[in-house]
Enzyme design. Sequence first.
Site, mmCIF file in Angstrom:
data_model
loop_
_atom_site.group_PDB
_atom_site.id
_atom_site.type_symbol
_atom_site.label_atom_id
_atom_site.label_comp_id
_atom_site.label_asym_id
_atom_site.label_seq_id
_atom_site.Cartn_x
_atom_site.Cartn_y
_atom_site.Cartn_z
ATOM 1 N N GLU A 1 103.938 60.719 42.337
ATOM 2 C CA GLU A 1 103.365 59.359 42.356
ATOM 3 C C GLU A 1 101.941 59.287 41.800
ATOM 4 O OE1 GLU A 1 104.200 61.107 44.986
ATOM 5 O OE2 GLU A 1 102.596 61.133 46.470
ATOM 6 N N CYS B 1 107.044 66.172 48.988
ATOM 7 C CA CYS B 1 106.200 67.074 49.762
ATOM 8 C C CYS B 1 106.793 67.363 51.154
ATOM 9 C CB CYS B 1 104.765 66.554 49.819
ATOM 10 S SG CYS B 1 103.611 67.897 50.104
ATOM 11 N N LYS C 1 79.594 24.874 43.808
ATOM 12 C CA LYS C 1 78.807 25.155 45.009
ATOM 13 C C LYS C 1 78.409 26.637 45.057
ATOM 14 C CE LYS C 1 79.334 23.889 49.834
ATOM 15 N NZ LYS C 1 80.307 23.331 50.765
ATOM 16 N N GLY D 1 89.466 43.321 48.016
ATOM 17 C CA GLY D 1 90.034 43.449 46.680
ATOM 18 C C GLY D 1 89.034 43.924 45.636
ATOM 19 N N GLY E 1 103.764 63.831 54.638
ATOM 20 C CA GLY E 1 103.468 63.704 56.061
ATOM 21 C C GLY E 1 102.875 64.989 56.614
ATOM 22 N N HIS F 1 103.625 65.843 44.207
ATOM 23 C CA HIS F 1 103.580 64.385 44.375
ATOM 24 C C HIS F 1 103.574 63.716 43.006
ATOM 25 C CE1 HIS F 1 102.006 64.292 48.657
ATOM 26 N NE2 HIS F 1 101.793 65.557 48.348
ATOM 27 N N LYS G 1 80.757 29.221 53.002
ATOM 28 C CA LYS G 1 79.579 29.668 53.777
ATOM 29 C C LYS G 1 79.521 31.186 53.957
ATOM 30 C CE LYS G 1 77.116 26.906 55.595
ATOM 31 N NZ LYS G 1 76.193 26.112 54.822
HETATM 32 N N1 GLN Z 1 102.481 68.982 56.001
HETATM 33 C C1 GLN Z 1 103.042 69.609 54.863
HETATM 34 C C2 GLN Z 1 102.144 70.700 54.300
HETATM 35 O O1 GLN Z 1 100.978 70.737 54.592
HETATM 36 C C3 GLN Z 1 103.327 68.594 53.772
HETATM 37 C C4 GLN Z 1 102.099 67.971 53.224
HETATM 38 C C5 GLN Z 1 102.380 66.705 52.461
HETATM 39 O O2 GLN Z 1 103.411 66.074 52.650
HETATM 40 N N2 GLN Z 1 101.438 66.299 51.617
HETATM 41 O O3 GLN Z 1 102.600 71.539 53.566
#
Ligand code: GLN
Length: 561
Positions: free
Chosen positions: A530, A402, A244, A36, A375, A528, A210
Amino acid sequence: MKKALIESVEYSIVVGEGFLMVKFIFITGGVLSSVGKGIVTSSVGKMLQVRGFDVTAIKIDPYVNVDAGTMNPYMHGEVYVTEDGGETDLDLGWYERFLDIDLPKENNITTGQVYRTVIDKERRGDYLGRCVQIIPHITDEIKRRIRKVAERSNVDVVLTECGGTVGDIEGLPFLEAIRQMRLEEGFENTLYIHVALVPILDVTGEMKTKPLQHSVNELRRIGIQPDIIVARCRKMITKEVLEKIALFGTIPKEAVFCSYNVPTIYKVPLILDEQGMGDYVCRRLNLPNRSPRWGGWRSFVNSVENPKYTVKIALVGKYAGLADSYVSMNEALRHGGAACNTRVLIDYIEAETFEENPEKINTLKGYDGIFVPYGFGPRGTEGKIMAIQFARENDIPFLGICYGFQLAIVEFARNVCNLKEANSTEISQDTPHPVIYLMPRQRGLKYKGATMRLGAHKVIIKKGTLAYKLYKRSEIYERHRHRWEVNPKYWKILEEHGAVFSGKSPDRRRIEIMELPDRFFFFASQFHGEFKSRPGRPEPEYYGFVKACLDKKLGKKRPEF
Ligand code: GLN
């Protein structure tokens, strides 16, 4: 910018010519990794920020890879992408989310980068006649990189988290470098925080110190005496345990804090500050005394803790066994949920399960939304395509990011446009319909490292679309990490069958967003979102998705944004 330190009269007296005028906090970890440290680092940054200080954070990763981009997320968690296209450790994501700042890629320092620079200099002849050594050449390069961040970011305090665990062989040069920094920057400008696990024995319920003591000893052996110890424990440590730790750590009792389990990670800075950590850090660094303003942060934490609604989302992916593979996506979904009073429960489903047992696809009926994340490579793609088809045909809210976006195009081409065996050339080289193809500039590349289309790029949003409704503007900047894209040869047929390409690159040569207006919520992006989502400021595609899941669940005719 740096007003805080300049205001401090005492401090400005000692400031000399060329002095950086910045405080350095170093965070090390003991007993085991993933203890963490990233959250403690982010939390200390937050405590300083709510007191009006400008901060930045660096992550040191002692592995030999130049960056995290070539690593499998299954081994090391997600690869975080910065605005400037760095492929970094996921801790930079925590710093960005907690501190609401955009960090450059130079804030992730690795052994690979350090050695590469030193070896390049050696080949150039910069050290001519000398023997190049770990001390001073490697350690000097580490310090140069930390100071460069301090200089460029122009902040009051630089936090540097040392990855791994004290005692790791590969971490030694970094610890040596930060040890030297105390001598060079001075006692009151440097602070060492050591974070270590305090396990609780199942049988007796006892808190054991410890292992923590041993890790402190290991740190001292290297020449670093911690100034603060943070005990990571399931529960708040008892007074005896705290005493401690102070005794064996040779530090005052007021310098021992406990990061115990809390329902939301965003609460950690609050619980540490309640124990007095923020004030202690400021006192110890001789920073002007300020009272913290937690208002906004606390209300975000409250909104996460006590939501009125719940939605259940199926994340159909390939790295489902390790939640850290999708950490920014998880957080973006939660930020989206917090903005509409909703707890987001995520089930991680291995896409291959649907390939092995096609009837299992019906289990997706029990979810309020289906999410297909990023992916790489062929494994699990058919299962993901099945999940996308199920979402589209059953009108379950869908978000694809993506690879999830690219596979949504493949699914639509196959099952709506009737382009049988349509595929991405990443999955099948000899598909008759390469609807997703390798970007022309990606062809023939010899190096895999840092060669994808990376970082923030402008996206033009079409008026009158769902995307425009969500983003409320016609130009946005979003982060990317991909090699493949939608093949322009197929745009027309996809559009004729009802796909709307509501986001494109400024030159109109790349598709960035696909949506299906006849569905309740079907949205997918090449970028992305996110990576830009923050507590209290969710990224619109994630917010839109969670809100749509909720509205559908509540029986509304269409999502209300
Ligand atoms: N594999 C896909 C690409 O390279 C998607 C990449 C991803 O999902 N970040 O375009």
